[in-house]
Design an enzyme around this catalytic site. Structure first.
Site, mmCIF file in Angstrom:
data_model
loop_
_atom_site.group_PDB
_atom_site.id
_atom_site.type_symbol
_atom_site.label_atom_id
_atom_site.label_comp_id
_atom_site.label_asym_id
_atom_site.label_seq_id
_atom_site.Cartn_x
_atom_site.Cartn_y
_atom_site.Cartn_z
ATOM 1 N N GLU A 213 11.030 4.336 -3.955
ATOM 2 C CA GLU A 213 11.082 4.767 -2.562
ATOM 3 C C GLU A 213 12.221 4.153 -1.764
ATOM 4 O O GLU A 213 12.842 4.821 -0.931
ATOM 5 C CB GLU A 213 9.770 4.420 -1.831
ATOM 6 C CG GLU A 213 8.553 5.126 -2.370
ATOM 7 C CD GLU A 213 7.771 4.226 -3.278
ATOM 8 O OE1 GLU A 213 8.398 3.500 -4.071
ATOM 9 O OE2 GLU A 213 6.531 4.236 -3.217
ATOM 10 N N ASP B 274 5.067 3.936 -5.464
ATOM 11 C CA ASP B 274 3.903 3.055 -5.360
ATOM 12 C C ASP B 274 2.665 3.683 -5.982
ATOM 13 O O ASP B 274 2.498 4.910 -5.989
ATOM 14 C CB ASP B 274 3.617 2.723 -3.889
ATOM 15 C CG ASP B 274 4.700 1.857 -3.277
ATOM 16 O OD1 ASP B 274 5.396 1.162 -4.028
ATOM 17 O OD2 ASP B 274 4.850 1.892 -2.036
ATOM 18 N N ASP C 112 -0.380 4.255 -5.136
ATOM 19 C CA ASP C 112 -1.466 4.644 -4.245
ATOM 20 C C ASP C 112 -1.304 6.128 -3.938
ATOM 21 O O ASP C 112 -0.446 6.798 -4.509
ATOM 22 C CB ASP C 112 -1.477 3.791 -2.964
ATOM 23 C CG ASP C 112 -0.164 3.866 -2.193
ATOM 24 O OD1 ASP C 112 0.689 4.728 -2.512
ATOM 25 O OD2 ASP C 112 0.021 3.057 -1.261
ATOM 26 N N GLU D 107 -0.171 7.797 -1.342
ATOM 27 C CA GLU D 107 1.129 8.185 -0.796
ATOM 28 C C GLU D 107 2.196 8.143 -1.874
ATOM 29 O O GLU D 107 3.036 9.038 -1.981
ATOM 30 C CB GLU D 107 1.523 7.259 0.367
ATOM 31 C CG GLU D 107 0.713 7.452 1.632
ATOM 32 C CD GLU D 107 0.877 8.834 2.236
ATOM 33 O OE1 GLU D 107 2.005 9.358 2.267
ATOM 34 O OE2 GLU D 107 -0.146 9.412 2.666
ATOM 35 N N TYR E 26 1.899 -5.944 -4.640
ATOM 36 C CA TYR E 26 1.839 -4.802 -3.741
ATOM 37 C C TYR E 26 0.969 -5.111 -2.525
ATOM 38 O O TYR E 26 -0.123 -5.661 -2.648
ATOM 39 C CB TYR E 26 1.291 -3.592 -4.489
ATOM 40 C CG TYR E 26 1.431 -2.293 -3.731
ATOM 41 C CD1 TYR E 26 2.676 -1.879 -3.274
ATOM 42 C CD2 TYR E 26 0.325 -1.499 -3.474
ATOM 43 C CE1 TYR E 26 2.812 -0.682 -2.572
ATOM 44 C CE2 TYR E 26 0.453 -0.300 -2.786
ATOM 45 C CZ TYR E 26 1.703 0.097 -2.335
ATOM 46 O OH TYR E 26 1.832 1.275 -1.638
ATOM 47 N N ARG F 216 -0.371 -3.085 -0.117
ATOM 48 C CA ARG F 216 -1.389 -2.154 0.417
ATOM 49 C C ARG F 216 -2.562 -2.130 -0.561
ATOM 50 O O ARG F 216 -2.536 -1.425 -1.556
ATOM 51 C CB ARG F 216 -0.801 -0.755 0.609
ATOM 52 C CG ARG F 216 0.254 -0.710 1.697
ATOM 53 C CD ARG F 216 0.662 0.708 2.035
ATOM 54 N NE ARG F 216 1.716 0.713 3.027
ATOM 55 C CZ ARG F 216 3.017 0.794 2.740
ATOM 56 N NH1 ARG F 216 3.399 0.904 1.491
ATOM 57 N NH2 ARG F 216 3.919 0.778 3.697
ATOM 58 N N HIS G 68 -5.553 -2.066 -6.918
ATOM 59 C CA HIS G 68 -4.612 -3.149 -7.166
ATOM 60 C C HIS G 68 -5.292 -4.507 -7.065
ATOM 61 O O HIS G 68 -6.450 -4.622 -6.706
ATOM 62 C CB HIS G 68 -3.472 -3.085 -6.156
ATOM 63 C CG HIS G 68 -2.879 -1.728 -6.010
ATOM 64 N ND1 HIS G 68 -3.006 -0.988 -4.866
ATOM 65 C CD2 HIS G 68 -2.191 -0.964 -6.885
ATOM 66 C CE1 HIS G 68 -2.407 0.179 -5.028
ATOM 67 N NE2 HIS G 68 -1.906 0.212 -6.241
#
Length: 921
Positions: free
Chosen positions: A13, A99, A101, A103, A324, A326, A371
């Site tokens: 990203e 990532d 997740d 998103e 990570y 989040r 995570h």
């Protein structure tokens, strides 16, 4: 640099993440950044012309045919997509390393859809950026998880439907430009409800007695507080309800008189120990950080906003310092647990580490992320001392916080003992024959994890009291021991209203209710601040009157949408979709169209069947005594709906009372919080407003009336220009031209002036500005003027600030010339030095500096300029953050005002990725 034939293309990203990972993968890989999402739902106005009247025209989603979304590449990402396609032509494989997740999974899927690769595609996932983790990830890839993509797409469509259906109602009934959102509206409601509680709160007073006691012949004084009178417990703050009623059962409510008599009588008597108890004290460490708890602690300990904490954490993650960021998991991997225990043992000793590792289970509603907890990256943690050379400012402070919390989580309990002593005094006064005092103190005999870290508290007063208790050591006492009363003092207290939310406590409350997700908390708080629903007063979040009006409308007409349980259940449903236990289309149908089987009303019918909404009533907030606050087009104002002299209950006018034909009104300034807007404050504002338009007299030179006014931006004076003045001004003009309207002179009041005491002489002095001070040696006129940023001198185009407003009237020519003789510190005459130097940019190779520009601080390498974000501190911004902002700016390409002509494009919403079979419930 183009990828060579056979090289593997890895897409992440962010540029910072790309730079770090590229260093671990070597020459066989080309690592590039997509710079976030590349595709999204367009605004309906941006749809191709032939689609605006079709099924996609309202939402860019076809709600009648499976809620099919129409995606477009963002205009500022077209250049980036073209670059990625060019690199892909020469690649042998594509690794989507976004990532892990929802998103991140969605970004990977959108990249797949936009790039349409003809080479093997692999989904590469990791939760820390270390050499070992990246090597493991590149050798252990998987397919895109289409269930997670479904969940993210459902959330995006849900938010689009919610916003586009509900926001227009707010535009029509409250104010243009407002927005409603699935999470932001609920968060706003929480802040408003807390302020309502504060507004309704009734303070109660209560008294007690504090005394100091000492054993005979000893010097160890200690403090104890009155706890009971004649065997009945003394009422404290927790015994009163929010409406001021005493609700505690079996308590005595002391007033000042009785408390004073008890204090005086205690001083003349001897106390005796009636009971001594000692209990072991144990305190366990807190779990490692989740996204929520990290934001809370960063707010408490580092005074960081949620948004800034996440931004700094993202940089630490992308540069390989932490895992990570989040996550709502509190678990640590075996390697991380071993690393934390080993570091605690090396730093503090073997006795500070328990025999077996600690395991933490998340006990929060809707925990979902897979995570680890947020911890230092790697199988061996770098201590703060080891990273001090590479991290500075906020990045170092946040890393140190994460490191301490992680290490402490694997350390031993703190241990000690808590002693409680009770003392009796035979006061023999009326209403209090015998009283009891109590004291307690905790002694820490083994600090355990406290040697490394102690969690912060939201209630600072309670935290200080607890800290004092833990440091209080009571003397060794036994029952029957006599004590001298050294001091006895009656003390009055008042109950306090519920504390306003801070960013930390709002995040905590949202998490406990299951509202939103760890990755959305910072954005949600930022949104309600940016929309004007909430503002900060210190660290407290204060709702605006606009938030009151919006929340009331939503509560009364869209109750389900701002219901806490309903909002949390939507999060649970999204989890079910992500797990493959629920179909996206079925869920969206129920949400939008309703469900006949349960007579559940969908959003569509909810909006269509609103009925009449009284816009004025929705924007009216009663505050008592015939006073209301209204949210108007130009801001909030207070209005007296029941004038003085009119009976509130019957509406009858008292004999001799004068009632105005129109209700009195006054603008509410931004510095008045809603809970401060009492009827008394309202009358005060109305009295000030009564001076608005007050005629001070006439200007002896022009003959015009001089008027004082209370404006939206502060009080000012002006002159009244009659039509005759305008006619006279245009009498000598040619008849073909219309006479110009005469502009009245105006001047703001000085900061030490008030409308109520302003005189005509004061007003004329203000209107005399700008004042000609004199001319310099070359004949250039120097004037003294009052401007938006304060008083200043002006000579041609050269302006110099003055230190006080009074100087405008008394500064001499000599003093003005002395000011101009000094070198100008800022402005065009001399360029200001950089605020900070960040080093050479890795792309351009040129030095990057932080400068203060016309529109705020920015970073530049001489070729590209990038404005700092709201939470970027110019003094502590890191080089990597500066390079990241420049990289984002380059990726967007040059800014142009000319809107490109949109061409009709083929619909690209249909998925080409074959979906895996969904799991059954």
């Amino acid at each position: 640099m183009a990828a060579g034939k056979g090289r593997k293309l890895v897409i992440v990203e962010s540029p910072a993440k790309a730079k770090t990972i590229a260093g671990y993968l070597g020459g066989d890989f080309e690592v590039e950044a997509s710079v976030g999402h590349i595709r999204d739902l367009p605004n309906p106005s941006e749809l191709p012309a032939d689609m605006k009247k079709g099924p996609y025209g309202k939402f860019a989603v076809d709600v009648e045919n499976g809620f099919d979304p129409y995606y477009v590449v963002d205009p500022d990402k077209k250049k980036k997509v073209a670059e990625l396609k060019r690199l892909l032509k020469d690649a042998s494989e594509l690794y989507l390393a976004t990532d892990e997740d929802r998103e991140g999974e969605a970004i990977a899927w959108h990249l797949l859809e936009a790039l349409k690769p003809r080479v093997p595609v692999k989904r590469m996932v990791f939760h820390e950026i270390t050499r070992e983790a990246i090597q493991r990830a590149v050798n252990d890839t998987r397919e895109i998880d289409t269930a997670m993509v479904d969940a993210q797409e459902t959330r995006r469509i849900l938010d689009r439907l919610y916003g586009y259906e509900v926001s227009p109602v707010l535009w029509r009934k409250v104010r243009q430009g407002l927005s409603a959102g699935r999470v932001q509206s609920v968060a706003t409601r929480m802040v408003v409800e807390r302020e309502r509680e504060r507004m309704a709160f009734v303070r109660s007073s209560y008294w007690d007695v504090e005394g100091e006691f000492t054993p005979e012949g000893a010097s160890q004084q200690f403090t104890a507080r009155l706890s009971s009178v004649d065997g009945t417990r003394v009422a404290t703050g927790r015994d009163f309800a929010d409406d001021g009623r005493l609700t505690g059962k079996g308590v005595v409510h002391l007033d000042e008189a009785l408390a004073t008599r008890i204090a005086e009588a205690s001083l003349s008597h001897t106390a005796r120990v009636t009971d001594v108890q000692e209990k072991p004290y144990t305190r366990r460490p807190s779990a490692p950080f989740t996204t929520s708890t990290l934001q809370q602690e960063a707010s408490r300990k580092l005074r960081m906003s949620s948004k800034n904490a996440m931004r700094v954490a993202q940089r630490l993650y992308e540069n390989g310092y932490i895992t990570y960021m989040r996550t709502d998991s509190t678990t640590l991997s075996d390697a991380a647990t071993t690393a934390a225990r080993s570091q605690a043992r090396d730093l503090y000793g073997a006795e500070y580490v328990p025999d077996s590792p600690r395991r933490y289970e998340k006990k929060v509603k809707n925990a979902q992320e897979a995570h680890e907890a947020i911890r230092p990256a790697g199988d061996r943690f770098r201590s703060p001392a080891q990273v001090a050379g590479s991290l500075r400012g906020e990045e170092f402070a946040l890393y140190e916080l994460i490191w301490k919390r992680t290490v402490a989580s694997q350390m031993a309990d703190a241990r000690g003992s808590t002693a409680t002593v009770k003392l009796a005094v035979d006061t023999a006064v009326e209403g209090a024959q015998s009283v009891e005092f109590s004291a307690s103190g905790t002694v820490i005999t083994f600090k355990g994890f406290l040697a490394a870290y102690e969690e912060g508290r939201d209630d600072e007063a309670a935290a200080r009291a607890d800290a004092a208790a833990e440091e209080r050591r009571l003397p060794k006492l036994s029952a029957g021991v006599a004590l001298e009363v050294v001091r006895a003092e009656a003390q009055g207290h008042e109950t306090s209203p519920p504390a306003r939310y801070t960013e930390a406590t709002l995040v905590k409350a949202m998490e406990e209710r299951g509202i939103g997700r760890p990755s959305t908390y910072a954005a949600t708080i930022g949104t309600i601040q940016d929309r004007g629903y909430v503002f900060n007063k210190g660290q407290a979040l204060v709702p605006t009157w606009l938030a009151f009006a919006v929340t009331r409308l939503l509560e009364e007409h869209f109750g389900n949408l701002v219901d806490y349980e309903f909002t949390a259940s939507m999060e649970e449903d999204l989890d079910r979709i992500a797990n493959g236990d629920e179909r996206r289309i079925d869920w969206l149908k129920r949400f939008y169209f309703g469900e006949e089987a349960t007579t559940g009303e969908g959003l569509k019918s909810l909006v269509e069947d609103l009925g009449e909404i009284d816009a004025k009533e929705i924007s009216t907030i009663p505050i008592g005594d015939g006073m209301v606050v209204r949210v108007g087009r130009y801001g909030p104002y207070v209005e007296e709906v029941v004038p003085a002299g009119v009976d509130l209950a019957t509406g009858e006018v008292a004999e001799g009372a004068e009632v105005a034909a129109t209700p009195r009104r006054a603008t509410i300034t931004d510095d008045v919080a809603p809970d401060e807007m009492t009827p008394e404050k309202a009358r005060e504002l109305l009295e000030v407003a009564a001076d608005d338009g007050k005629v001070l007299g006439r200007d002896p030179e022009s003959g015009r009336e001089i008027v004082a006014r209370a404006g939206r931006y502060g009080p000012y004076v002006t002159e009244v220009v009659e039509d005759d003045d305008a006619a006279a001004a245009g009498a000598d003009k040619p008849k073909a031209r219309k006479a110009a309207k005469v502009k009245p002179r105006t001047a703001s009041l000085f900061t030490d002036m008030e409308l109520s005491t302003l005189t005509l002489e004061d007003a004329l002095k203000l209107l005399s500005l700008p004042r000609v001070v004199g001319a310099d040696a070359e004949g250039v006129e120097i004037t003294a003027q009052n401007g938006r940023y304060g008083p200043y001198l002006k000579k041609g185009t050269d302006s110099r600030s003055l230190t006080s407003e009074s100087q405008l009237f008394d500064i001499t020519l000599e003093e003005a010339l002395a000011i101009y003789a000094q070198p100008k510190q800022r402005g065009r005459a001399a360029a200001a030095p950089p605020l900070k130097e960040l080093g050479a940019d890795p792309v351009s190779g040129k030095p990057v500096v932080v400068k203060d520009g016309r529109f705020g601080p920015y970073v530049t390498d001489g070729e590209t300029n990038a404005t700092l974000r709201k939470d970027d501190d110019p003094s502590s911004i890191s080089p990597d953050r500066g390079y990241e902002l420049l990289a984002e700016k380059r990726a967007k390409g040059p800014t142009t005002r000319k809107r490109a002509v949109k061409k009709t494009a083929k619909k690209t919403t249909k998925r080409t990725t074959k979906k895996a079979a969904t799991k059954k419930a």
